[in-house]
Design an enzyme around this catalytic site. Structure first.
Site, PDB file in Angstrom:
ATOM      1  N   SER A  67       0.831  -1.196   0.000  1.00  0.00           N
ATOM      2  CA  SER A  67       0.000   0.000   0.000  1.00  0.00           C
ATOM      3  C   SER A  67       0.872   1.256   0.000  1.00  0.00           C
ATOM      4  CB  SER A  67      -0.953  -0.026   1.194  1.00  0.00           C
ATOM      5  OG  SER A  67      -1.882   1.035   1.133  1.00  0.00           O
ATOM      6  N   ASP A 110      -0.552   1.294  -4.660  1.00  0.00           N
ATOM      7  CA  ASP A 110      -1.452   0.237  -5.137  1.00  0.00           C
ATOM      8  C   ASP A 110      -2.816   0.783  -5.526  1.00  0.00           C
ATOM      9  OD1 ASP A 110      -2.216   0.725  -2.457  1.00  0.00           O
ATOM     10  OD2 ASP A 110      -3.108  -1.265  -2.301  1.00  0.00           O
TER      11      ASP A 110
END
Length: 461
Positions: free
Chosen positions: A102, A257
């Site tokens: 992330s 992401d």
């Protein structure tokens, strides 16, 4: 056979995360993927990854582990995290896995798990998987039943029989959810900062489809981040002026992401992530009535917006899976978290910046006002965050002290302790992986927010 994962690997019900070559070893990734393939009983699985250089190697390990348990692997290559959820529903697979860390710095990477509904593992499902993994016993397919890796990677030849473009599937869902002719008439000018992450390809395609003129920054998905990956105001200081210089209507910034969306207005002002869900709710609720769900640490701006529109705003425990569960329970038309994650059930059950972009642009088209003017019409609050080293055994005493200090506050104990007054709130919640407690406060002005945080810190000492 049981799995001995490294002690310093961060393990949760939604996956694992660590530093490549240290806590996140090839052996751990392979074992984890084998266990997941066993949990999915050898059924087909979707695989994606963000743009970090280590992702290709780890993706190969994940594909091998899943295939060894008999799973056919639909490999999307580099793609946004929400696209994995969308494709799971499109192909009706048993679940999916995204290789990503992330917004964390480059050395980190991890595995994020999805169920058959395209949502991140719910706590109950994640706990079942962890128990099964730790209990041992893995599925080993024989030579005739090992899984196949079906590559849908954008770098491959589109003539392949099994190839399809994940972006087509995802984009079509978003386009059907908005008034396309109205957006195309406006021909908005948009700057997108993909920061060399996984979201640039889909963002550019979608925005062009919506009739926008697009300037894409950091378009090459190679993980060579031009700035620190979390799309905070500090990290976007070099990007914000470019939006005003381009005379753009709006700037959108993605994390690596592409499941978080930060917004920059037409003046180059950082609007941030906290207002993303509020702006999306302002547009969404004007078209379809229904509840909205945010987590307990999200700004009350969304709550205020929902109140203005006459709808209910619910608060769930922190975490994407918790927001999704609560959305389903109350039949919400929209949900999300203060990190810029918009969840729209029409697209999927994952934080999705692409429907977030489309909803913000739809709001601009409907209001026919600059984004800066719309934002100036929203309530203003200041959020402050801190964390303290604190053993879990000391939490009851802290919670009791906080309740006694603010005896008239509304109390919510679904996720740590949340206290709320007329125009402020305080949330104290323990970390799941560290001996710390996180303190988050919000108030209309900085002085009030600082006073709240200082009082909470004193009570914890």
């Amino acid at each position: 056979m049981s799995f001995a994962l490294p002690a310093d690997l961060i393990v949760s019900v939604s996956g694992i995360r660590g530093i490549v070559g240290e806590s996140l070893t090839p052996e751990a990734v392979l074992a984890f993927a084998q266990a997941l393939g066993t949990f999915f009983e050898g059924q087909p699985v979707v695989l994606g990854r963000d743009s970090r250089p280590s992702g290709e190697m780890l993706g190969d390990l994940v594909a091998a582990g899943l295939a060894s348990a008999g799973c056919d692997v639909h490999d999307l290559g580099i793609c946004p995290t929400p696209s994995v959820g969308v494709v799971i529903q499109h192909l009706r697979t048993a679940g999916g896995i995204q290789v990503t860390a992330s917004h964390n710095p480059s050395p980190y990477i991890g595995l994020k798990l999805f169920g058959p509904d395209g949502a991140v593992f719910a706590p109950v499902m994640g706990q079942r998987f962890l128990e099964k993994m730790r209990g041992g016993g893995i599925r080993r397919a024989d030579h005739e039943h090992v899984g196949h890796r079906l590559r849908h990677d954008l770098l491959l030849d589109e003539a392949e029989d099994h190839y399809f473009d994940y972006a087509d599937v995802h984009q079509d869902l978003v386009v059907r959810a908005v008034d396309l002719p109205a957006l195309r008439r406006r021909r908005f000018r948009v700057v997108v900062d993909a920061n060399h992450g996984a979201g640039g390809y889909l963002a550019e395609r979608l925005l062009h489809k919506l009739g926008c003129e697009v300037e894409l920054l950091g378009d090459t998905p190679d993980g060579q981040f031009a700035h620190l990956p979390e799309p905070t105001e500090e990290n976007l200081r070099g990007v914000c002026p470019l939006v005003a210089q381009a005379k753009a209507d709006v700037g959108f910034a993605l994390d690596p992401d592409a499941d978080r969306l930060a917004i920059i207005d037409d003046t180059g002002r950082y609007i941030g992530e906290e207002l993303t869900v509020a702006l999306a709710a302002l547009q969404r609720r004007s078209r379809q009535p229904g509840p909205v769900v945010i987590n307990m640490s999200s700004s009350r701006v969304t709550e205020d917006v929902a109140g203005r529109l006459g709808c209910t705003c619910h608060r769930s425990p922190v975490g994407e899976a918790n927001v999704v569960e609560y959305m389903r329970a109350v039949g919400a038309v929209l949900g999300g978290e203060g990190n810029g994650g918009v969840i729209d059930p029409r697209i999927g059950w994952v934080r999705d910046p692409f429907i977030g972009m489309a909803l913000v642009l739809s709001l601009l088209a409907e209001r026919e006002r600059p984004l800066s003017a719309i934002v100036d019409g929203l309530p203003r609050y200041v959020i402050l965050k801190d964390k303290l080293t604190l053993d879990r055994g000391a939490l009851p005493a802290l919670y009791d002290a906080l309740r006694r200090h603010w005896p008239t506050a509304q109390v919510n104990e679904a996720d740590g302790l949340r206290l709320a007054g007329d125009d402020w709130w305080l949330h104290a919640r323990p970390s799941n992986t560290e001996p710390i407690v996180r303190l988050i406060v919000e108030a209309p002005v900085m002085e009030r927010a600082a006073d709240l945080l200082a009082a909470a810190r004193r009570l914890a000492s």
